[in-house]
Design a protein around this motif. Structure first.
Motif, PDB file in Angstrom:
ATOM      1  N   MET A  32       0.821  -1.196   0.000  1.00 16.57           N
ATOM      2  CA  MET A  32       0.000   0.000   0.000  1.00 16.57           C
ATOM      3  C   MET A  32       0.865   1.259   0.000  1.00 16.57           C
ATOM      4  N   LEU A  33       1.915   1.224   0.778  1.00 16.00           N
ATOM      5  CA  LEU A  33       2.755   2.407   0.907  1.00 16.00           C
ATOM      6  C   LEU A  33       3.691   2.587  -0.278  1.00 16.00           C
ATOM      7  N   ALA A  34       3.780   1.591  -1.125  1.00 17.98           N
ATOM      8  CA  ALA A  34       4.639   1.712  -2.300  1.00 17.98           C
ATOM      9  C   ALA A  34       4.104   2.757  -3.268  1.00 17.98           C
ATOM     10  N   HIS A  35       2.801   2.966  -3.253  1.00 21.37           N
ATOM     11  CA  HIS A  35       2.182   3.865  -4.225  1.00 21.37           C
ATOM     12  C   HIS A  35       1.892   5.251  -3.674  1.00 21.37           C
ATOM     13  N   LYS A  36       1.657   5.334  -2.347  1.00 18.05           N
ATOM     14  CA  LYS A  36       1.373   6.651  -1.766  1.00 18.05           C
ATOM     15  C   LYS A  36       1.543   6.580  -0.256  1.00 18.05           C
ATOM     16  N   SER A  37       1.735   7.733   0.330  1.00 18.43           N
ATOM     17  CA  SER A  37       1.831   7.824   1.786  1.00 18.43           C
ATOM     18  C   SER A  37       0.425   7.757   2.366  1.00 18.43           C
ATOM     19  N   LEU A  38       0.316   7.084   3.492  1.00 20.15           N
ATOM     20  CA  LEU A  38      -0.981   6.967   4.167  1.00 20.15           C
ATOM     21  C   LEU A  38      -0.815   7.295   5.639  1.00 20.15           C
ATOM     22  N   ASN A  39      -1.877   7.830   6.237  1.00 23.84           N
ATOM     23  CA  ASN A  39      -1.798   8.020   7.680  1.00 23.84           C
ATOM     24  C   ASN A  39      -2.062   6.683   8.357  1.00 23.84           C
ATOM     25  N   LEU A  40      -1.725   6.597   9.627  1.00 20.19           N
ATOM     26  CA  LEU A  40      -1.830   5.327  10.347  1.00 20.19           C
ATOM     27  C   LEU A  40      -3.255   4.782  10.349  1.00 20.19           C
ATOM     28  N   ASN A  41      -4.239   5.661  10.432  1.00 16.13           N
ATOM     29  CA  ASN A  41      -5.628   5.195  10.409  1.00 16.13           C
ATOM     30  C   ASN A  41      -5.977   4.550   9.075  1.00 16.13           C
ATOM     31  N   ASN A  42      -5.509   5.142   7.969  1.00 15.05           N
ATOM     32  CA  ASN A  42      -5.766   4.542   6.649  1.00 15.05           C
ATOM     33  C   ASN A  42      -5.111   3.175   6.526  1.00 15.05           C
ATOM     34  N   VAL A  43      -3.928   3.044   7.061  1.00 13.81           N
ATOM     35  CA  VAL A  43      -3.242   1.751   7.042  1.00 13.81           C
ATOM     36  C   VAL A  43      -4.042   0.752   7.870  1.00 13.81           C
ATOM     37  N   ALA A  44      -4.419   1.139   9.068  1.00 12.16           N
ATOM     38  CA  ALA A  44      -5.155   0.239   9.969  1.00 12.16           C
ATOM     39  C   ALA A  44      -6.485  -0.197   9.364  1.00 12.16           C
ATOM     40  N   ASP A  45      -7.131   0.683   8.627  1.00 10.80           N
ATOM     41  CA  ASP A  45      -8.421   0.350   8.019  1.00 10.80           C
ATOM     42  C   ASP A  45      -8.328  -0.781   6.997  1.00 10.80           C
ATOM     43  N   GLN A  46      -7.126  -1.051   6.499  1.00  8.83           N
ATOM     44  CA  GLN A  46      -6.936  -2.087   5.480  1.00  8.83           C
ATOM     45  C   GLN A  46      -6.788  -3.486   6.064  1.00  8.83           C
ATOM     46  N   PHE A  47      -6.710  -3.588   7.399  1.00 10.22           N
ATOM     47  CA  PHE A  47      -6.438  -4.869   8.032  1.00 10.22           C
ATOM     48  C   PHE A  47      -7.453  -5.162   9.123  1.00 10.22           C
ATOM     49  N   ALA A  48      -7.683  -6.433   9.357  1.00  7.65           N
ATOM     50  CA  ALA A  48      -8.637  -6.868  10.377  1.00  7.65           C
ATOM     51  C   ALA A  48      -7.918  -7.163  11.693  1.00  7.65           C
ATOM     52  N   ILE A  49      -7.006  -6.270  12.059  1.00  8.46           N
ATOM     53  CA  ILE A  49      -6.324  -6.390  13.344  1.00  8.46           C
ATOM     54  C   ILE A  49      -6.442  -5.045  14.056  1.00  8.46           C
ATOM     55  N   SER A  50      -6.127  -5.037  15.319  1.00 10.28           N
ATOM     56  CA  SER A  50      -6.309  -3.833  16.126  1.00 10.28           C
ATOM     57  C   SER A  50      -5.338  -2.724  15.731  1.00 10.28           C
ATOM     58  N   ARG A  51      -5.703  -1.507  16.059  1.00  7.94           N
ATOM     59  CA  ARG A  51      -4.821  -0.371  15.797  1.00  7.94           C
ATOM     60  C   ARG A  51      -3.511  -0.486  16.583  1.00  7.94           C
ATOM     61  N   PRO A  52      -3.544  -0.944  17.844  1.00  7.99           N
ATOM     62  CA  PRO A  52      -2.262  -1.139  18.532  1.00  7.99           C
ATOM     63  C   PRO A  52      -1.359  -2.155  17.821  1.00  7.99           C
ATOM     64  N   ALA A  53      -1.954  -3.186  17.235  1.00  6.07           N
ATOM     65  CA  ALA A  53      -1.158  -4.163  16.485  1.00  6.07           C
ATOM     66  C   ALA A  53      -0.546  -3.509  15.251  1.00  6.07           C
ATOM     67  N   ILE A  54      -1.316  -2.667  14.571  1.00  6.21           N
ATOM     68  CA  ILE A  54      -0.794  -1.931  13.413  1.00  6.21           C
ATOM     69  C   ILE A  54       0.367  -1.058  13.851  1.00  6.21           C
ATOM     70  N   SER A  55       0.187  -0.354  14.972  1.00 10.08           N
ATOM     71  CA  SER A  55       1.252   0.516  15.478  1.00 10.08           C
ATOM     72  C   SER A  55       2.519  -0.277  15.787  1.00 10.08           C
ATOM     73  N   LYS A  56       2.345  -1.465  16.341  1.00  7.73           N
ATOM     74  CA  LYS A  56       3.499  -2.302  16.655  1.00  7.73           C
ATOM     75  C   LYS A  56       4.233  -2.713  15.378  1.00  7.73           C
ATOM     76  N   HIS A  57       3.480  -3.124  14.368  1.00  9.49           N
ATOM     77  CA  HIS A  57       4.087  -3.506  13.091  1.00  9.49           C
ATOM     78  C   HIS A  57       4.796  -2.314  12.444  1.00  9.49           C
ATOM     79  N   MET A  58       4.159  -1.157  12.490  1.00 10.25           N
ATOM     80  CA  MET A  58       4.763   0.031  11.890  1.00 10.25           C
ATOM     81  C   MET A  58       6.041   0.414  12.640  1.00 10.25           C
ATOM     82  N   LYS A  59       6.046   0.232  13.943  1.00 12.16           N
ATOM     83  CA  LYS A  59       7.249   0.523  14.725  1.00 12.16           C
ATOM     84  C   LYS A  59       8.399  -0.372  14.282  1.00 12.16           C
ATOM     85  N   ILE A  60       8.108  -1.645  14.087  1.00 21.51           N
ATOM     86  CA  ILE A  60       9.145  -2.585  13.639  1.00 21.51           C
ATOM     87  C   ILE A  60       9.645  -2.203  12.249  1.00 21.51           C
TER      88      ILE A  60
END
Length: 89
Positions: free
Chosen positions: A1-29
C-alpha cells in the motif's frame, strides 16, 4: 500500500482486520528496520515506504543467487539420476 502513496496510520489500519495497537506495533518494527518512515503533519502521522533498505537486501541476495542456483541444480540432477536408477531396478 505504501509503495504507491503515503498513508496516515488510520488509513493503514483500516486495510487490516487487526487492532490499531497491532498496526502501530508492526509500523514501529518497519520503522526500526528502516523500511518505513513516519512524519508528523499536524495531528496526523503519515507512513512512507523507504525502498533503500530493500535494495540492500536485493543486492545481498543477488550475490548468493548464482551459488544457490548452482547447488540446487546439482541437487536436482542428483535426485533425477537416483530416480532413474530406482526405476531401472
Amino acid at each position: 500500500m505504501l509503495a504507491h502513496k503515503s498513508l496516515n496510520l488510520n488509513n493503514v489500519a483500516d486495510q487490516f482486520a487487526i487492532s490499531r495497537p497491532a498496526i502501530s506495533k508492526h509500523m514501529k518494527i518497519l520503522t526500526e528496520c528502516g523500511l518505513v518512515t513516519i512524519t508528523q503533519q499536524g495531528r496526523e502521522r503519515y507512513c512512507h515506504a523507504d525502498f533503500g533498505k530493500l535494495k540492500q537486501v536485493a543486492d545481498w541476495t543477488a550475490r548468493y543467487q548464482k551459488f544457490w542456483t548452482t547447488k540446487l541444480d546439482a541437487l536436482g540432477n542428483f535426485l533425477e539420476k537416483e530416480k532413474q536408477q530406482d526405476q531401472q531396478k
